[in-house]
Motif scaffolding. Structure first.
Motif, PDB file in Angstrom:
ATOM      1  N   TYR A  49      -8.049   4.883 -13.654  1.00  0.00           N
ATOM      2  CA  TYR A  49      -7.438   4.028 -12.576  1.00  0.00           C
ATOM      3  C   TYR A  49      -5.924   4.382 -12.161  1.00  0.00           C
ATOM      4  CZ  TYR A  49      -5.370   2.290 -17.692  1.00  0.00           C
ATOM      5  OH  TYR A  49      -4.924   2.957 -18.900  1.00  0.00           O
ATOM      6  N   LEU A  50      -5.709   6.110 -12.162  1.00  0.00           N
ATOM      7  CA  LEU A  50      -4.151   6.122 -11.178  1.00  0.00           C
ATOM      8  C   LEU A  50      -3.572   5.918 -11.839  1.00  0.00           C
ATOM      9  CD1 LEU A  50      -5.708   5.967  -8.003  1.00  0.00           C
ATOM     10  CD2 LEU A  50      -5.906   7.638  -9.637  1.00  0.00           C
ATOM     11  N   ALA A  51      -3.049   5.380 -13.458  1.00  0.00           N
ATOM     12  CA  ALA A  51      -2.032   4.944 -14.562  1.00  0.00           C
ATOM     13  C   ALA A  51      -1.364   6.650 -15.277  1.00  0.00           C
ATOM     14  CB  ALA A  51      -2.224   4.465 -15.536  1.00  0.00           C
ATOM     15  N   ARG A  71       0.226   8.451  -1.075  1.00  0.00           N
ATOM     16  CA  ARG A  71       0.635   7.440  -1.368  1.00  0.00           C
ATOM     17  C   ARG A  71       0.564   6.118  -1.559  1.00  0.00           C
ATOM     18  NH1 ARG A  71       4.940   4.594  -4.036  1.00  0.00           N
ATOM     19  NH2 ARG A  71       4.676   4.145  -6.077  1.00  0.00           N
ATOM     20  N   PRO A  75      -2.516   2.104  -3.022  1.00  0.00           N
ATOM     21  CA  PRO A  75      -2.566   0.728  -3.296  1.00  0.00           C
ATOM     22  C   PRO A  75      -4.303   0.333  -3.258  1.00  0.00           C
ATOM     23  CG  PRO A  75      -0.695   0.786  -2.563  1.00  0.00           C
ATOM     24  CD  PRO A  75      -1.587   2.095  -2.572  1.00  0.00           C
ATOM     25  N   ARG A  78      -6.636   1.364  -5.450  1.00  0.00           N
ATOM     26  CA  ARG A  78      -6.567   0.939  -7.070  1.00  0.00           C
ATOM     27  C   ARG A  78      -7.372  -0.064  -6.964  1.00  0.00           C
ATOM     28  NH1 ARG A  78      -0.804   3.374  -7.430  1.00  0.00           N
ATOM     29  NH2 ARG A  78      -0.969   4.798  -9.123  1.00  0.00           N
ATOM     30  N   ARG A  79      -7.526  -1.413  -5.871  1.00  0.00           N
ATOM     31  CA  ARG A  79      -7.638  -2.331  -5.935  1.00  0.00           C
ATOM     32  C   ARG A  79      -9.275  -2.553  -5.685  1.00  0.00           C
ATOM     33  NH1 ARG A  79      -4.210  -4.062  -0.767  1.00  0.00           N
ATOM     34  NH2 ARG A  79      -2.130  -3.938  -1.429  1.00  0.00           N
ATOM     35  N   ARG A  89      -2.571  -6.895 -21.157  1.00  0.00           N
ATOM     36  CA  ARG A  89      -1.939  -7.115 -20.010  1.00  0.00           C
ATOM     37  C   ARG A  89      -2.234  -8.388 -19.213  1.00  0.00           C
ATOM     38  NH1 ARG A  89      -0.189  -1.082 -18.624  1.00  0.00           N
ATOM     39  NH2 ARG A  89       1.497  -2.003 -18.160  1.00  0.00           N
ATOM     40  N   PRO A 103      -5.130 -10.215  -8.658  1.00  0.00           N
ATOM     41  CA  PRO A 103      -5.363  -9.489  -8.085  1.00  0.00           C
ATOM     42  C   PRO A 103      -5.661  -9.366  -6.304  1.00  0.00           C
ATOM     43  CG  PRO A 103      -7.048  -8.942 -10.077  1.00  0.00           C
ATOM     44  CD  PRO A 103      -5.941 -10.628 -10.410  1.00  0.00           C
ATOM     45  N   VAL A 106      -2.337 -10.364  -5.153  1.00  0.00           N
ATOM     46  CA  VAL A 106      -1.756  -9.525  -4.390  1.00  0.00           C
ATOM     47  C   VAL A 106      -2.329  -7.974  -2.830  1.00  0.00           C
ATOM     48  CG1 VAL A 106      -2.114  -6.592  -5.434  1.00  0.00           C
ATOM     49  CG2 VAL A 106      -0.794  -8.217  -7.295  1.00  0.00           C
TER      50      VAL A 106
ATOM     51  N   GLU B 198       4.455  -2.916 -14.188  1.00  0.00           N
ATOM     52  CA  GLU B 198       3.550  -1.723 -13.977  1.00  0.00           C
ATOM     53  C   GLU B 198       2.115  -2.153 -13.902  1.00  0.00           C
ATOM     54  OE1 GLU B 198       2.617   0.359 -18.259  1.00  0.00           O
ATOM     55  OE2 GLU B 198       1.495   2.149 -16.712  1.00  0.00           O
ATOM     56  N   LEU B 199       1.115  -3.104 -14.575  1.00  0.00           N
ATOM     57  CA  LEU B 199       0.339  -4.068 -14.053  1.00  0.00           C
ATOM     58  C   LEU B 199       0.351  -4.378 -12.476  1.00  0.00           C
ATOM     59  CD1 LEU B 199      -1.933  -5.157 -15.446  1.00  0.00           C
ATOM     60  CD2 LEU B 199      -0.316  -7.477 -15.189  1.00  0.00           C
ATOM     61  N   HIS B 201       1.092  -3.077 -10.107  1.00  0.00           N
ATOM     62  CA  HIS B 201       1.038  -1.706 -10.115  1.00  0.00           C
ATOM     63  C   HIS B 201      -0.106  -1.352  -9.662  1.00  0.00           C
ATOM     64  CE1 HIS B 201       2.756   2.424  -7.974  1.00  0.00           C
ATOM     65  NE2 HIS B 201       1.953   2.468  -9.430  1.00  0.00           N
ATOM     66  N   LEU B 202      -0.990  -1.100 -10.748  1.00  0.00           N
ATOM     67  CA  LEU B 202      -2.116  -0.763 -11.217  1.00  0.00           C
ATOM     68  C   LEU B 202      -3.210  -1.363 -10.751  1.00  0.00           C
ATOM     69  CD1 LEU B 202      -2.172   0.215 -15.128  1.00  0.00           C
ATOM     70  CD2 LEU B 202      -1.671   1.987 -13.460  1.00  0.00           C
ATOM     71  N   ILE B 203      -3.264  -3.017 -10.319  1.00  0.00           N
ATOM     72  CA  ILE B 203      -3.880  -3.274  -9.830  1.00  0.00           C
ATOM     73  C   ILE B 203      -3.763  -3.529  -8.368  1.00  0.00           C
ATOM     74  CG2 ILE B 203      -4.432  -4.994 -11.843  1.00  0.00           C
ATOM     75  CD1 ILE B 203      -2.844  -6.972 -10.178  1.00  0.00           C
ATOM     76  N   GLY B 204      -3.078  -2.374  -8.262  1.00  0.00           N
ATOM     77  CA  GLY B 204      -3.178  -2.139  -6.570  1.00  0.00           C
ATOM     78  C   GLY B 204      -1.648  -3.136  -5.686  1.00  0.00           C
ATOM     79  N   ALA B 205      -0.849  -3.611  -6.136  1.00  0.00           N
ATOM     80  CA  ALA B 205       0.028  -3.973  -5.444  1.00  0.00           C
ATOM     81  C   ALA B 205       0.852  -3.219  -5.216  1.00  0.00           C
ATOM     82  CB  ALA B 205       1.352  -4.825  -6.127  1.00  0.00           C
ATOM     83  N   ALA B 206       1.218  -2.957  -3.414  1.00  0.00           N
ATOM     84  CA  ALA B 206       1.808  -1.801  -2.957  1.00  0.00           C
ATOM     85  C   ALA B 206       3.526  -2.247  -3.571  1.00  0.00           C
ATOM     86  CB  ALA B 206       1.796  -1.825  -1.355  1.00  0.00           C
ATOM     87  N   TYR B 209       4.885  -5.343  -2.072  1.00  0.00           N
ATOM     88  CA  TYR B 209       4.391  -6.466  -2.743  1.00  0.00           C
ATOM     89  C   TYR B 209       5.762  -6.771  -3.980  1.00  0.00           C
ATOM     90  CZ  TYR B 209       1.777 -10.231  -4.644  1.00  0.00           C
ATOM     91  OH  TYR B 209       1.733 -11.372  -5.714  1.00  0.00           O
ATOM     92  N   PRO B 292       3.713   6.640 -10.554  1.00  0.00           N
ATOM     93  CA  PRO B 292       2.611   7.591  -9.871  1.00  0.00           C
ATOM     94  C   PRO B 292       1.690   7.016  -9.505  1.00  0.00           C
ATOM     95  CG  PRO B 292       1.883   7.035 -11.833  1.00  0.00           C
ATOM     96  CD  PRO B 292       3.418   6.511 -12.600  1.00  0.00           C
TER      97      PRO B 292
END
Ligand SMILES: Nc1ncnc2c1ncn2[C@@H]1O[C@H](COP(=O)(O)OP(=O)(O)O)[C@@H](O)[C@H]1O
Ligand SMILES: [Mg+2]
Lengths: 230, 292
Positions: A49-51, A71, A75, A78-79, A89, A103, A106, B198-199, B201-206, B209, B292
C-alpha cells in the motif's frame, strides 16, 4: 495485479525484515498471508500500500513498476487500494459515517453521494445503529468493521487487510470473511494477513506463508497464485 | 469557509488558540507604523506645497544700520527684482502671533524686540538666483537674512524619510514575525497530527488536500487576528488625532489619514490573512514531500 520480484526490505539501517520475496497476485484472486508474529506480514503489506519502499527488488502494481511512477501519480494509485490497518487508524474526532466516507471525500466525491453510500455500507457490515458514534466509544470488533467499511467504500481494485479478525471471536471472524468473499466476487483482488489458521482452513483459499522474512510454503515462486484465481 | 471538511482536528491544538492574539499584536504594530508613516508624509506634503515658491526675509531686531529705513529699502529692492510675484511686510502683531507658540504670550508682551519679516512669493517657474537676491537685499538692508526654506524643508524631509524607512523596516520585520509564527504553529500541527496525516496520505489524499486543511485554518485565524489588530490601530490613531488636535499649536503634524490611507490600513489584516494562508501551505507541502 501485484507482482514482487526478489524484494528485500529493511527499516532504516536495521536487518532485512523481508528477503528475496517473489510472488504474483492475479486480478480477482483471494489469498491469505500467514506467518508467525514478527514474520514480516505487516511489512509486506506496507510495501503493497505504498507506505514504505523496498530496499531492493521490483514491485509492480496494476502493471506498472512503482519505482518509476511519478510522485503525483501515487495518490490515484493509492485510491485503488483499500487497506484495513492492524490498528484500524480511525479518526477519533469524527463519527463513524464520516470515517467510513473519508476515502470518497479525499477522492473529491459529492457530499450527498458520499453519505448515502457510507450509510449503505455500514448496514452491510451491521453497524447501521451507530452511524453517529465516535470511534473511542466503540468496541474492538465494531472498530474493525468500521475500518473494513472504510477500506472497501471506494470499490478498490485491491484490498489488503492486516489481521482483520484479530479482535473478534470466531463467529464474527467468519462473518467478516463472508464480507471479503463478497467483495472478491465483485472483482476485487484480496489479500488477508492473519495468523488465524482456523480461518484460513475454513475459507479454503490459497496462502502465502512468511517465515523469518522469507516466503515459504506452497506458493513460493513466480508462478505463485496462478492456482489461486477465484 | 474555505474548507468544508475538517479531517484533522486542528481546532484542538493548544498553540492555535494563541495565533490570533499573536497576529493581532503584529498587525497592531504594523498598523501603527504605517499610520505614523502616512500621516507624516501627508504633513511633509503640506509643508512642501505651502513653502515652495516662497521666501522669507528677516531683518533682525539688532540691525547694524538704520532700523527704520531697512524695511522700506529692502521692499524697494524686492520690487525692482524680476520674478517676484509679491512682497509683503508682516506687521509687528503678525510676527508676534507667529512666535507665540514658541515663546508664549507673556514673553512677547514684555516689549521684546522682534525681527521684521517680509513674506515673498515667487512667480511660477521663476529661475531666481537666491545668492544674487540675497546680496541685493543685504545691500539695501544690512544684516537681512534671506531664507528660501530649502534648508529647513530639506531637514524636515530628511527626518520624515528616516522615520519612513524605520516604519518600513518595522512592517517588514513584523511580516517576518508573522511568517515565523505561522510556520511554527503549522509545524506543531503537523507533528501533533502526524498519524492522521499519514492516514490521509495512505488512502490517497493528494498533498494539496492535506495542505488545504491547514491553509484554511491559518487564513481564518490570521484574519481574526488581523481584524483585532486593525481595530486596536484605528482606536489608537483616532485617540492620537484627538490629542494632537487638542494641542492645536501647529507644531505637530496633524494625525489624520485620507480615505486611501484608511484603505491601506484596512488591507493589513487581509495581507496578514494571505501571508498566513500561503505560509501554511508552503510549510505543509514541504513537509509532505518527505512522505513516501
Ligand atoms: N517501524 C519499524 N521499525 C523497525 N522495525 C520494525 C518496524 N516495524 C516492524 N519492524 C520489525 O520488522 C519485523 C517484521 O515485523 P512485522 O512486519 O510487523 O511482522 P508481522 O506483521 O508479521 O507481525 C519484526 O522484526 C519487527 O520488529
Ligand atoms: Mg503485523
Amino acid at each position: 495485479m501485484v507482482r514482487f520480484q526478489n524484494v528485500g526490505m529493511r527499516y532504516g539501517l536495521g536487518p532485512e525484515v523481508l528477503r528475496d520475496v517473489s510472488f504474483h497476485l492475479p486480478p480477482g484472486s483471494f489469498h491469505f498471508l500467514s506467518g508467525a508474529s514478527g514474520a514480516g506480514k505487516s511489512s509486506l503489506l506496507k510495501l503493497m500500500y505504498l507506505a514504505c519502499r523496498p530496499s531492493r527488488g521490483l514491485i509492480s502494481l496494476f502493471d506498472s513498476d512503482i519505482a518509476t511512477m511519478p510522485r503525483r501519480a501515487l495518490p490515484a494509485v493509492r485510491r485503488q487500494i483499500g487497506v484495513v490497518f492492524q490498528d484500524f487508524r480511525l479518526l477519533d474526532h469524527m463519527n463513524v459515517i464520516d470515517n467510513v466516507a473519508l476515502p470518497l471525500r479525499v477522492a473529491g466525491a459529492k457530499r450527498t453521494e458520499i453519505r448515502d453510500h457510507a450509510r449503505e455500507l455500514l448496514k452491510w457490515v451491521g453497524l447501521d445503529d451507530c452511524l453517529d458514534a465516535l470511534p473511542p466509544t466503540l468496541s474492538g470488533g465494531q472498530k474493525q468493521r468500521v475500518a473494513i467499511a472504510r477500506a472497501v467504500i471506494s470499490r478498490p481494485l485491491l484490498l489488503l487487510a492486516d489481521e482483520p479478525t484479530g479482535n473478534v471471536d470466531d463467529t464474527i471472524a467468519m462473518r467478516l470473511l463472508r464480507l471479503f468473499e463478497e467483495l472478491n466476487r465483485l472483482g476485487t483482488t484480496v489479500l488477508i494477513a492473519t495468523h488465524n489458521e482456523n480461518l484460513i482452513r475454513r475459507a479454503g483459499r490459497p496462502r502465502l506463508h512468511l517465515s523469518g522474512g522469507e516466503l515459504t510454503g506452497p506458493f513460493h515462486g513466480a508462478a505463485a497464485g496462478e492456482e489461486g484465481r477465484a | 469557509m474555505f474548507w468544508s471538511h475538517r479531517d484533522l482536528a486542528l481546532d484542538s491544538d493548544p498553540a492555535r488558540r494563541f495565533l490570533p492574539w499573536l497576529l493581532a499584536m503584529i498587525v497592531y504594530l504594523a498598523g501603527l507604523a504605517l499610520a505614523g508613516m502616512m500621516s507624516l508624509s501627508a504633513a511633509v506634503d503640506r509643508w512642501d506645497s505651502g513653502l515652495s515658491g516662497t521666501l522669507t526675509i528677516q531683518i533682525p531686531a539688532a540691525t547694524p544700520g538704520n532700523r527704520d529705513t531697512a524695511l522700506p529699502n529692502a521692499m524697494a529692492a524686492l520690487r525692482a527684482t524680476p520674478g517676484i510675484e509679491s512682497a509683503r511686510a508682516l506687521s509687528a502683531e503678525e510676527t508676534a502671533a507667529l512666535l507665540e507658540p514658541w515663546l508664549g504670550k507673556s514673553a512677547l508682551s514684555r516689549d521684546l524686540p522682534l525681527p521684521r519679516l517680509i513674506d515673498v512669493r515667487l512667480r511660477k517657474n521663476a529661475a531666481l538666483d537666491i545668492e544674487g537676491l540675497s546680496n541685493l537685499v543685504r545691500a539695501a538692508a544690512p544684516g537681512a537674512i534671506v531664507d528660501d526654506h530649502k534648508k529647513s524643508l530639506d531637514r524636515l524631509i530628511h527626518l520624515a524619510r528616516t522615520i519612513e524607512a524605520a516604519a518600513i523596516a518595522i512592517v517588514v520585520l513584523v511580516a517576518f514575525a508573522a511568517i515565523a509564527t505561522v510556520v511554527f504553529i503549522t509545524r506543531t500541527g503537523l507533528a501533533l497530527h502526524a498519524n492522521n496525516i499519514e492516514l490521509l496520505h495512505l488512502i490517497g489524499a493528494a498533498d494539496g488536500y492535506v495542505a488545504r486543511q491547514f491553509q484554511g485554518q491559518a487564513l481564518d485565524l490570521a484574519l481574526r487576528g488581523g481584524v483585532i489588530g486593525l481595530a486596536l490601530t484605528i482606536v489608537t490613531v483616532i485617540l492620537l488625532g484627538r490629542a494632537a488636535a487638542a494641542l492645536g499649536s501647529g507644531l505637530l503634524p496633524a494625525v489624520s489619514l485620507s480615505a486611501l490611507q484608511w484603505v491601506i490600513l484596512a488591507a493589513v489584516p487581509v495581507a496578514i490573512g494571505l501571508i498566513g494562508m500561503i505560509t501554511a501551505r508552503i510549510t505543509v507541502m514541504g513537509a509532505l514531500r518527505k512522505l513516501p
